[in-house]
Design a protein around this motif. Structure first.
Motif, short mmCIF file in Angstrom:
data_model
loop_
_atom_site.label_atom_id
_atom_site.label_comp_id
_atom_site.label_asym_id
_atom_site.label_seq_id
_atom_site.Cartn_x
_atom_site.Cartn_y
_atom_site.Cartn_z
N ALA A 31 0.86 -1.18 -0.07
CA ALA A 31 0.08 -0.03 0.12
C ALA A 31 0.91 1.23 0.07
O ALA A 31 0.63 2.26 -0.69
CB ALA A 31 -0.86 -0.05 1.36
N ASP A 32 1.81 1.42 0.90
CA ASP A 32 2.82 2.37 0.74
C ASP A 32 3.39 2.62 -0.48
O ASP A 32 3.54 3.79 -0.98
CB ASP A 32 3.61 2.18 1.99
CG ASP A 32 3.36 2.59 3.31
OD1 ASP A 32 2.23 3.01 3.60
OD2 ASP A 32 4.16 1.93 4.13
N THR A 35 1.00 3.92 -3.42
CA THR A 35 0.39 5.15 -3.17
C THR A 35 1.84 6.20 -3.60
O THR A 35 1.42 7.09 -4.23
CB THR A 35 0.17 5.45 -1.83
OG1 THR A 35 -0.87 4.60 -1.40
CG2 THR A 35 -0.19 6.89 -1.29
N TYR A 207 -9.93 10.39 10.75
CA TYR A 207 -9.57 8.97 11.27
C TYR A 207 -9.27 9.26 12.83
O TYR A 207 -8.36 10.05 13.58
CB TYR A 207 -7.85 8.57 10.71
CG TYR A 207 -8.46 8.37 9.53
CD1 TYR A 207 -9.17 7.47 8.83
CD2 TYR A 207 -7.64 9.33 8.42
CE1 TYR A 207 -9.50 7.22 7.25
CE2 TYR A 207 -7.82 9.26 6.89
CZ TYR A 207 -8.75 8.36 6.37
OH TYR A 207 -8.84 8.15 5.30
N ASP B 15 -10.52 3.71 3.18
CA ASP B 15 -9.45 3.94 2.41
C ASP B 15 -8.15 4.27 2.96
O ASP B 15 -7.20 4.00 2.30
CB ASP B 15 -9.64 5.51 1.88
CG ASP B 15 -10.96 5.64 1.19
OD1 ASP B 15 -11.53 4.58 0.65
OD2 ASP B 15 -11.23 6.71 0.82
N GLU B 16 -8.10 4.40 4.30
CA GLU B 16 -6.71 4.72 4.98
C GLU B 16 -6.03 3.40 4.98
O GLU B 16 -4.49 3.23 5.12
CB GLU B 16 -6.79 5.16 6.41
CG GLU B 16 -7.45 4.20 7.29
CD GLU B 16 -8.78 4.14 7.14
OE1 GLU B 16 -9.63 4.59 6.41
OE2 GLU B 16 -9.59 3.64 8.24
N LEU B 17 -6.81 2.23 4.86
CA LEU B 17 -5.82 0.65 4.92
C LEU B 17 -5.14 0.64 3.52
O LEU B 17 -4.30 -0.06 3.35
CB LEU B 17 -6.91 -0.15 5.42
CG LEU B 17 -7.71 -0.05 6.63
CD1 LEU B 17 -8.65 -1.16 6.88
CD2 LEU B 17 -6.50 -0.21 7.73
N LEU B 18 -5.93 1.13 2.73
CA LEU B 18 -5.41 0.73 0.98
C LEU B 18 -4.49 1.86 0.71
O LEU B 18 -3.81 1.76 -0.39
CB LEU B 18 -6.64 0.71 0.23
CG LEU B 18 -7.64 -0.38 0.31
CD1 LEU B 18 -9.27 0.03 -0.22
CD2 LEU B 18 -7.18 -1.69 0.01
N SER B 19 -4.41 2.87 1.48
CA SER B 19 -3.43 3.76 1.14
C SER B 19 -2.10 3.88 1.82
O SER B 19 -1.19 4.37 1.67
CB SER B 19 -3.81 5.30 1.37
OG SER B 19 -3.75 5.57 2.65
N GLY B 20 -2.04 3.09 2.86
CA GLY B 20 -0.96 2.63 3.54
C GLY B 20 -0.72 3.48 4.84
O GLY B 20 -0.04 3.38 5.76
N ARG B 21 -1.63 4.78 4.82
CA ARG B 21 -1.84 5.48 6.01
C ARG B 21 -1.94 4.85 7.28
O ARG B 21 -1.27 5.22 8.25
CB ARG B 21 -2.59 6.44 5.75
CG ARG B 21 -2.37 8.08 6.51
CD ARG B 21 -3.60 8.84 6.53
NE ARG B 21 -4.57 8.12 7.65
CZ ARG B 21 -4.57 7.89 8.80
NH1 ARG B 21 -3.57 8.67 9.38
NH2 ARG B 21 -5.54 7.58 9.33
N LYS B 23 -1.86 1.20 9.33
CA LYS B 23 -1.35 -0.29 9.17
C LYS B 23 -2.62 -1.22 9.92
O LYS B 23 -2.86 -1.05 10.98
CB LYS B 23 -0.05 -0.55 9.68
CG LYS B 23 0.87 0.19 8.87
CD LYS B 23 1.08 -0.28 7.37
CE LYS B 23 2.04 0.52 6.70
NZ LYS B 23 1.62 2.02 6.23
#
Lengths: 249, 249
Positions: A31-32, A35, A207, B15-21, B23
């Motif tokens: 994912a990192d 992106t 978040y 979304d935050e799990l898929l962007s890597g933001r 974990k």
């Protein structure tokens, strides 16, 4: 506009991820990286080491997304069935790849080790696959069509991914800015919704964090255009400052 | 035999799990807990905060597995759309739940805080849902049919899950034993495959580790019958000892 977005999915394969024995590290890493280079990871699935389940998930994902990355199940033991499953999904034979046999055979010979039948299993891949180089332990991953098949061991997954990344088509990067907000979501939901409405070409995520008995929020603004990103970021920062002023009164 | 196995899936939303933001920490936690109580987690999906994607994944999973657990998207902000998506999947209205309104209204009143419209959003759930108590921050999760909807913040997810666990039907636990093997998979693949063939009521997994330039392997034997577990474990230990003897010669 379509060309600006390149999509991807990940299929993590392994009973150990579903039993909790292994805590996955590859999803977050992928994912990192995606992106950072401008590919949108849009879905992840974790399935067990069962051929039908792998085939089904892979076919669903490879049809829908431009790229699919898999982790796990490409070692020499009986529970490593990913190569067979990928071959089945593509309806091609799974066979010993001549170049992989040569590469691995030479490597084992150089180390004075026997290139046993089980080790040769790691040279099997769907007919028509290209190698993904493995600088850690030689046995290559492979890609066929839009599917990239990599190891589950994180250091090997990461090394293989490093070799894949430069070959991928990328879209316009989704830029992001993060604003720390000392208030819980309940205090910001209405103004934040308004900001999102006024800035439709951005994606604003909220978040919540819960620490020491108190909620705070991280507000993340994402956009492909820097100008739009910064405009929305300013609005979010102003909102946080306004609420701070109000609550101090 | 069927009754011995209870299956589950997880749908992690955000979304935050898929962007890597972010974990994810909830998948591994759920996997651990379900394994411990005798429910088999058989699939995980991660999808973005998009209603259609949540509905589609949820309907696929709830039809296939006895239980589905979701994380994320139940806060008060505009990107929290899980309750609406679950209602849509079940084809029922999403509405303010009277008991949740009372519970949260009292709580905000006691804290001298206004129960704003956005905070009231957290009391919305699909018609026919039952609460999942939230001892951390009051706003309840909910379950409807075989779907359990919980928060994404790990401390809240875990607290909600603690309240769900005692209500679930459980199967016969999948017991496991782990044997450390100082050799790489290539050295053990053939005898390990034979052991798996001789012990068909067990699942033997081989998990390579790569540390300090050397591969070793963790061999995990799983079975629902202790006797079968121990028999396969003995065979695996014997195999490791045999290879050690051979390689010392």
């Amino acid at each position: 506009m379509t060309d600006e977005v390149v999509t991807a999915a990940m299929l993590a394969i392994g009973d150990e991820l579903l039993s909790g024995r292994t805590k996955d590290k590859n999803i977050g890493h992928l994912a990192d990286i995606l992106t950072a280079i401008g590919i949108d990871l849009e879905e992840v699935r974790i399935v067990p080491d069962e051929e039908d389940r792998i085939v089904e998930a892979l076919n669903a994902l490879r049809e829908r997304y431009e790229y699919v990355f898999t982790s796990g199940g490409i070692g020499p033991t009986h529970d490593d069935i990913t190569a067979d499953a990928v071959a089945k999904a593509f309806d091609v034979p799974c066979e010993h790849d001549a170049a992989a046999m040569k590469l691995m055979g030479d490597n084992y010979a150089a180390r004075g080790m026997e290139f046993t039948e089980s080790r040769q299993r790691m040279a099997r891949m769907p007919r028509g696959s290209a190698h993904i180089a493995n600088p850690v332990s030689t046995a290559p991953g492979f890609h066929i069509g839009n599917v990239y098949v990599m190891a589950g061991v994180p250091s090997v997954f990461q090394a293989m991914l490093d070799n894949v990344i430069p070959t991928l088509r990328v879209g316009k990067k989704l830029l992001s800015r993060s604003v720390n907000c000392p208030f819980g979501e309940g205090a910001i939901a209405v103004p934040l919704r308004n900001i999102q409405a006024i800035h439709p070409d951005t994606i604003i995520g909220s978040y919540p964090k819960y620490e020491n008995g108190k909620f705070s929020t991280e507000l993340v603004i994402r956009a492909r255009e820097e100008e739009k990103l910064l405009a929305a970021e300013s609005a979010v920062k102003e909102m946080v400052a306004d609420i701070a002023t109000q609550s101090a009164q």
